[in-house]
Design an enzyme around this catalytic site. Structure first.
Site, PDB file in Angstrom:
ATOM      1  CG  HIS A 184      -5.893   2.087   4.864  1.00  0.00           C
ATOM      2  ND1 HIS A 184      -5.487   3.075   5.719  1.00  0.00           N
ATOM      3  CD2 HIS A 184      -4.886   1.174   4.803  1.00  0.00           C
ATOM      4  CE1 HIS A 184      -4.263   2.763   6.156  1.00  0.00           C
ATOM      5  NE2 HIS A 184      -3.878   1.621   5.621  1.00  0.00           N
TER       6      HIS A 184
ATOM      7  CD  GLU B  54      -3.705  -2.473   7.132  1.00  0.00           C
ATOM      8  OE1 GLU B  54      -2.616  -2.777   6.660  1.00  0.00           O
ATOM      9  OE2 GLU B  54      -4.248  -1.373   6.938  1.00  0.00           O
TER      10      GLU B  54
ATOM     11  CE  LYS C 277      -0.130   3.360   4.589  1.00  0.00           C
ATOM     12  NZ  LYS C 277      -0.111   3.478   6.036  1.00  0.00           N
TER      13      LYS C 277
ATOM     14  CD  GLU D 170      -2.932   5.691   6.469  1.00  0.00           C
ATOM     15  OE1 GLU D 170      -2.876   5.721   5.232  1.00  0.00           O
ATOM     16  OE2 GLU D 170      -2.028   5.208   7.168  1.00  0.00           O
TER      17      GLU D 170
ATOM     18  N   GLY E 117       1.973   2.342  10.685  1.00  0.00           N
ATOM     19  CA  GLY E 117       2.926   3.435  10.534  1.00  0.00           C
ATOM     20  C   GLY E 117       3.569   3.871  11.840  1.00  0.00           C
TER      21      GLY E 117
ATOM     22  CG  ASN F  69      -1.722   1.228   1.390  1.00  0.00           C
ATOM     23  OD1 ASN F  69      -1.825   2.027   0.448  1.00  0.00           O
ATOM     24  ND2 ASN F  69      -2.320   1.429   2.562  1.00  0.00           N
TER      25      ASN F  69
ATOM     26  CB  SER G 174       4.658  -1.715  12.068  1.00  0.00           C
ATOM     27  OG  SER G 174       4.263  -0.365  12.246  1.00  0.00           O
TER      28      SER G 174
HETATM   29  P1  PGA Z   1       2.563   0.278   7.615  1.00  0.00           P
HETATM   30  O1  PGA Z   1       1.146   0.500   6.908  1.00  0.00           O
HETATM   31  O2  PGA Z   1       3.101  -1.041   7.102  1.00  0.00           O
HETATM   32  O3  PGA Z   1       3.394   1.453   7.187  1.00  0.00           O
HETATM   33  O4  PGA Z   1       2.309   0.224   9.086  1.00  0.00           O
HETATM   34  C1  PGA Z   1       0.267  -0.552   6.707  1.00  0.00           C
HETATM   35  C2  PGA Z   1      -1.001  -0.052   6.041  1.00  0.00           C
HETATM   36  O5  PGA Z   1      -1.407   1.075   6.324  1.00  0.00           O
HETATM   37  O6  PGA Z   1      -1.612  -0.747   5.227  1.00  0.00           O
END
Ligand code: PGA
Length: 255
Positions: free
Chosen positions: A98, A170, A15, A100, A176, A13, A216
């Site tokens: 997601h 998630e 982003k 976010e 993140g 992903n 992460s």
């Molecule tokens: P990250 O993000 O691996 O940077 O924690 C995962 C995601 O948001 O899908």
């Protein structure tokens, strides 16, 4: 059921990262590193890099996805992109729900369900994200939250359509932040999601469902996480932007 019978999927992903030129460079680096992957590999790139990603992955084992789509086929929705627009480009996957999107853009379980419906109607495969906030985990309601998100999103999805759905667990507190869920925490919730799906459909459908962990995940912790019986790959943010790290995760998740 033997997890070998289920497909593992590792999706990057990206982003809001990588313009077209940068996307081309990164994909060109990734391609040779993952050509023998024992799992499906997907790159979910920004809308503006989709065409570049489709061109650069042609005749490779990489698949391309978007990071969201709208529920309507067309109309007065300034700034939005419909599922059929993605399908027309040749995009195969779309990430939906997601955290976010839920956190910054007000998406609810119900609008996620509507988007999922539209994506399936356009022939796309969906990576549906679910996961609890830190406060919810601390309040002991992780299962309630994740169960509700899963049930609402899958509300209008038939058993036959479920084979185009992947669920990504998630935990929001792990995204993140560098705070990965322990393998045990990830494994427990992924098993729980499989039980929820068994209740909605049947055990066979649940056994065939790909359930990813995300948050992460990196080259170091990927093996332990993807070794969990109900974890079938990962949805990778930060580490998917580095070819070597992404390739290491793919190797760990391969079957
Ligand atoms: P990250 O993000 O691996 O940077 O924690 C995962 C995601 O948001 O899908």
């Amino acid at each position: 059921m033997n997890k070998m019978l289920r497909q593992a999927v590792v999706a990057g992903n990206w982003k809001m990262n990588k313009n077209r030129e940068e996307a081309k460079v990164l994909i060109t680096e990734i391609v040779p590193l993952v050509k023998d992957a024992g799992c499906e590999v997907v790159l979910c790139v920004p809308y503006t890099s989709l065409e570049t990603a489709l061109e650069t992955t042609r005749n490779t084992n990489l698949h391309v996805g978007a990071q969201n789509c709208h529920w309507a086929a067309s109309g007065a929705f300034t700034g939005e992109i419909s599922a059929s627009m993605l399908a027309e480009l040749g995009v195969e996957y779309v990430v939906l729900g997601h955290s976010e999107r839920r956190q910054y853009f007000g998406e609810s379980d119900f609008t996620v369900a509507q988007r999922l419906r539209a994506a399936l109607d356009s022939g796309l495969r969906v990576i549906l994200c679910v996961g609890e906030l830190l406060e919810q985990r601390e309040a002991g309601i992780t299962q309630e939250i994740v169960g509700m998100q899963t049930k609402i999103a899958l509300g209008g999805v038939s058993a036959k359509e479920l084979d185009r759905v992947i669920i990504a667990y998630e935990p929001v507190w792990a995204i993140g932040t560098g705070k990965t869920a322990t393998a045990q925490q990830a494994g427990e919730v992924c098993s729980f999601i499989r039980q929820v799906v068994a209740g909605l459909y049947d055990q066979q459908a649940a056994n065939a469902l790909t359930i990813q962990y995300g948050g992460s995940m990196n080259a170091t912790n990927a093996q332990e996480l993807t070794d969990q019986p109900d974890v079938d790959g990962g949805l990778i943010g930060g580490a998917s932007l580095k070819a070597a790290d992404f390739a290491a995760i793919i190797k760990a998740a391969s079957r």
